[in-house]
Design a protein around this motif. Structure first.
Motif, mmCIF file in Angstrom:
data_model
loop_
_atom_site.group_PDB
_atom_site.id
_atom_site.type_symbol
_atom_site.label_atom_id
_atom_site.label_comp_id
_atom_site.label_asym_id
_atom_site.label_seq_id
_atom_site.Cartn_x
_atom_site.Cartn_y
_atom_site.Cartn_z
ATOM 1 N N LEU A 22 4.592 5.707 -5.373
ATOM 2 C CA LEU A 22 4.779 5.722 -6.831
ATOM 3 C C LEU A 22 3.753 6.590 -7.526
ATOM 4 N N ASN A 23 2.579 6.743 -6.937
ATOM 5 C CA ASN A 23 1.524 7.577 -7.529
ATOM 6 C C ASN A 23 1.682 9.051 -7.177
ATOM 7 N N GLU A 24 2.213 9.340 -5.981
ATOM 8 C CA GLU A 24 2.228 10.726 -5.495
ATOM 9 C C GLU A 24 3.547 11.459 -5.752
ATOM 10 N N GLU A 60 7.298 12.377 -7.552
ATOM 11 C CA GLU A 60 7.889 12.432 -8.896
ATOM 12 C C GLU A 60 9.381 12.096 -8.902
ATOM 13 N N LEU A 117 12.400 6.168 -6.016
ATOM 14 C CA LEU A 117 11.224 5.511 -6.600
ATOM 15 C C LEU A 117 11.540 4.062 -6.937
ATOM 16 N N GLU A 168 9.654 0.729 -5.746
ATOM 17 C CA GLU A 168 9.215 -0.280 -6.719
ATOM 18 C C GLU A 168 9.720 -1.666 -6.322
ATOM 19 N N ARG A 217 7.769 -2.930 -3.358
ATOM 20 C CA ARG A 217 6.424 -3.307 -3.832
ATOM 21 C C ARG A 217 6.475 -4.681 -4.495
ATOM 22 N N SER A 235 0.830 -1.208 0.000
ATOM 23 C CA SER A 235 0.000 0.000 0.000
ATOM 24 C C SER A 235 0.870 1.267 0.000
ATOM 25 N N SER A 249 4.017 1.613 -0.887
ATOM 26 C CA SER A 249 4.814 1.719 -2.111
ATOM 27 C C SER A 249 3.971 2.218 -3.272
ATOM 28 N N THR A 250 2.762 1.679 -3.381
ATOM 29 C CA THR A 250 1.861 2.118 -4.457
ATOM 30 C C THR A 250 1.546 3.597 -4.299
ATOM 31 N N ARG A 251 1.283 4.018 -3.064
ATOM 32 C CA ARG A 251 1.000 5.435 -2.797
ATOM 33 C C ARG A 251 2.188 6.312 -3.205
#
Length: 836
Positions: free
Chosen positions: A635-637, A639, A645, A649, A652, A629, A631-633
């Motif tokens: 990678l989405n938020e 830059e 990153l 990844e 994750r 959860s 890690s996904t957050r």
């Protein structure tokens, strides 16, 4: 016994005084005890002196009622201390002298021991202790003026050395002058006056320095000292007190013609350049400096000094190409204890980088220029280049012959361009001297290749020394009317034609080299040379010549900053507007519009780092759903930065492997590797992916990787006892004869160390010869450095027939069990040779 030991000691001291060399480029010490290697050569003489003195003490000492009744025993102890001192085993010498002082308190020999104890502390660099000992000795002399005259004469000399070693030269003047009043022997008197001259010269009191140098010359000292006194006297020429330099120059030019000075031409030319600078004739001074560099043979320190002075001059012009050439010459022979060594080395490095990029641009422009000409024009230029190459070879041959016959004693006019750019070639790329930008870069790119004409013609397209396959490939890529045959003959047209970019792909590649070089130059001028105008010129040339290049955003921003620093705000605003107009979503535009942008960016980065730390902690505690959860957050938020990153990844992917099937882990790892190929987590990801996929197909070819040797089975403990080891191939080497030679070596140079020699078989053919034990790494490495250069021991052995190293007692059984020579040699190199 004592007499034999004393004679051996005196013989060793005489040999040392004959063999040691003084560095006249530095303020001389009063006493020169040679290098550690030179001291090792005295071992046979000093060991014999120690042995004879020790036997004398053992057999003849009569010590009772707290008194020694045999008069030679105290002298024997002093002889032991002096012998250790000249072996440069200063701690042993110190302990011996302290024993003499404490044991013979009512004997005048204690004053001599105090003197040598102070001298021992000088050599150990313990100057406060040396000062205390010497002060105590001076107090004793003040109370008892009848103390041995030899001690009284030597005390100010040892005190002067105390200050010279610390480079407190002004403090050394008083004891040096005191020493002169004590009627020293001729050699010491001359040396003291020379050192006084050096100190006053260093303090720019040239009149006093000149007076002492004249006194030295009148004393008729050894020729090298007289020569250096004459040279330094010339350097002390002062326009404030002397009308002109004609007489000094005349004497120096006369010295140039004398055969006995053929090894000192570099120093004479340097002195001439010094005078020319003082007279304001800078061009002549630079010519003399070039000659100093060109004629330097054995005096590396002088070569460094002359080269650096030229480098500094050209750096200040600025003429970076010539500055780099002379700095590079200096660095090649510069000792590591030279003042500002690291600073000079760094400046040379980035100047070499600058010149390399300049040559790329000049080379590619020249190649493209020739391609754009008609065949007739092209051949005309190439034929002219060939004529110049032949003429240059002829001129160089004549110069070599002159130098060989005269030892370098020629007029300025004949070789005034030595060390500077020569030849009048109209095309930079084929001007051999202009292309010379440093042996370091040459060796880095080509290895220890033979130096011959036009080696510099190789460029990044690697046309030099093409294989047959490459030659055919090149021919296929050219139009039918321009096929050429590869050639290494610098007198043929084909040699020059083979490098030309005739087709479009080659032109594109050539342009890419120019773009990269211009971009690099902009940053080198800006960040390493602080030359903002040159940096602006490089960046704007890049924009002008290649308006659509990939660096355009970075270049706009750098020009904005450069013009801002130059307070040219109109031009700065121009580039700011270009960034905002053409790259509105870039970090640069956001920063220009909002000065707080980077603060916010840094805050977001810190937030991402904190989140990663938390996520990693969750992973360690096996909370895999939370890891997935978080890690996904992230990678989405977030830059960036990319490496952070990539770590998210990777976590994750690992979490997926725990909460889903293995196939999900494999897909996640493959995506990670494809997306973040440069990240530090990629090797771990690749290893895991390889494990998932199963055994690797060894039939597929693979790029060779640099060998990594694991030496972790060994431990490095500087306090361990050490063994010198020699591994030899018994099938090719007479091991018994080798052991005899080692034994002879030990008897001659290490007779007091009681070194044992043992030999075991490492395997069926490899003999493991061990010499030991040594109580410290320093002693073992001194032995190693001495024996590996001994021709008697290694006579007849080929390098591939043996391996020599030092090994700790604790590591020996590990090595014997492992039997991997390569592994231990890697450990030895990392831990022992780096300590030297």
């Amino acid at each position: 016994m004592f007499w034999n030991g004393r004679e051996s000691y005196r013989e060793g001291v005489a040999i040392m005084e004959e063999s040691v060399q003084d560095n006249y480029n530095k303020v001389l010490p009063i006493f020169n005890y040679g290098t550690e290697a030179e001291a090792q050569s005295l071992n046979p003489y000093m060991d014999k002196a120690i042995e004879k003195a020790s036997i004398n003490i053992q057999r003849h000492s009569m010590f009772f009622k707290r008194k020694e009744w045999v008069v030679w025993i105290d002298d024997s102890y002093m002889l032991i201390g002096l012998s250790y001192f000249h072996k440069q085993e200063y701690n042993k010498a110190r302990r011996t002298f302290e024993f003499v002082i404490n044991e013979y308190k009512e004997n005048e020999i204690k004053y001599e021991a105090m003197l040598w104890l102070g001298n021992s502390y000088n050599q150990l660099g313990k100057y406060k202790r040396a000062q205390s000992i010497l002060d105590n000795l001076q107090n004793e002399i003040n109370k008892n003026p009848k103390i041995d005259n030899k001690v009284q004469k030597a005390l100010p000399l040892v005190r002067a050395d105390l200050y010279i070693y610390q480079e407190k030269y002004s403090n050394a003047i008083e004891p040096l002058i005191d020493a002169l009043y004590l009627n020293q022997k001729k050699s010491i008197d001359s040396r003291v006056r020379f050192i006084l001259g050096q100190i006053y010269q260093d303090q720019n009191e040239l009149y006093k320095a000149s007076d002492y140098y004249r006194q030295v010359i009148k004393k008729n000292p050894p020729y090298e000292m007289a020569f250096n006194a004459a040279i330094n006297l010339a350097k002390c020429y002062d326009t404030r007190y002397e009308d002109n330099s004609k007489d000094i120059v005349k004497k120096l030019k006369k010295m140039l013609k004398e055969d006995k000075n053929k090894d000192f031409l570099d120093q004479i030319y340097y002195a001439l350049s010094d005078i020319a600078f003082k007279d304001g004739i800078d061009t002549l001074a630079i010519d003399y400096l070039r000659l100093s560099v060109a004629t330097s043979k054995s005096n590396q320190y002088q070569k460094v000094t002359s080269s650096l002075k030229l480098g500094d001059i050209y750096f200040g012009v600025p003429d970076y190409e010539l500055a780099q050439a002379y700095y590079d010459t200096a660095v090649q022979v510069m000792p590591e204890d030279y003042p500002d060594y690291e600073k000079i080395k760094a400046r040379t490095s980035y100047l070499t980088e600058l010149v390399t990029n300049l040559i790329i641009i000049q080379t590619e422009d020249s190649l493209q220029m020739l391609v754009g000409m008609s065949e007739e024009e092209r051949f005309a230029i190439i034929d002219k280049i060939i004529e110049e190459v032949i003429e240059e070879e002829k001129r160089q041959k004549e110069l070599d012959e002159i130098l060989a016959m005269t030892g370098g004693n020629q007029d300025l006019g004949s070789i005034s361009n030595i060390g500077g750019p020569t030849g009048s070639g109209s095309w930079y790329f084929y001007n051999p001297q202009a292309l010379s930008f440093g042996f370091t870069e040459f060796r880095k790119k080509w290895g220890n290749r033979k130096l011959e004409d036009n080696w510099r013609l190789s460029n990044k397209q690697s046309f030099f020394e093409q294989t047959e396959e490459e030659t055919y490939a090149l021919a296929d890529s050219l139009s039918s009317d321009s096929v050429i045959i590869a050639s290494n003959d610098t007198h043929s047209r084909e040699y020059y034609l083979q490098n030309l970019p005739f087709n479009e792909d080659q032109i594109i590649f050539s342009d890419s080299l120019i773009k990269e070089a211009l971009y690099n130059l902009g940053f080198i001028y800006k960040d390493k040379l602080d030359d903002y105008p040159k940096s602006i010129e490089s960046f704007e040339t890049l924009l002008e010549r290649f308006p659509g290049n990939k660096y355009i955003l970075q270049v706009y921003y750098q020009l904005y900053r450069l013009y801002t620093n130059q307070e040219n705000y109109d031009m700065a605003e121009e580039y700011k507007a270009l960034i905002i107009a053409h790259f509105p979503d870039s970090d640069y535009a956001k920063l220009l519009l909002d000065p707080n942008y980077y603060k916010e960016l840094e805050a977001r980065k810190n937030l991402a780092v904190r989140l990663y730390d938390e996520t990693y902690e969750h992973y360690q505690n096996e909370r895999y759903y939370t890891v997935y959860s978080n890690s996904t957050r992230a990678l989405n938020e977030f830059e960036g930065p990319p490496d952070l990153l990539a770590k998210f990844e990777y976590l994750r992917a690992l979490a997926l492997g725990r909460i889903e099937v293995v196939d999900s882990l494999q897909v996640a790892l493959e995506n990670l590797i494809a997306k973040y190929s440069e990240s530090e987590v990629i090797p771990m990801a690749q290893n895991l992916l390889n494990y998932i996929k199963g055994p690797i197909d060894t039939t597929q070819t693979k790029e060779p990787e640099e060998e990594y040797i694991d030496v972790s089975i060994y431990e490095f403990d500087p306090g361990s006892k050490q063994i010198f080891a020699l591994l030899v191939n018994g099938t090719n080497v007479n091991v018994n004869a080798l052991k005899v030679r080692i034994s002879d070596f030990n008897i001659k140079y290490y007779s007091l160390e009681n070194l044992s020699i043992t030999n075991i078989l490492l395997d069926a053919s490899t003999h493991f010869i061990m010499v030991g034990n040594f109580n410290s790494i320093n002693k073992s490495m001194n032995y190693y450095n001495t024996i590996i250069s001994n021709e008697y021991v290694y006579g007849g052995l080929e390098p591939e027939e043996y391996n020599a190293f030092v090994i700790a007692q604790e590591n020996y059984p590990i090595f014997y069990k492992d039997k991997d020579i390569t592994r231990y040699l890697a450990f030895f190199k990392q831990n022992y040779l780096t300590e030297q």
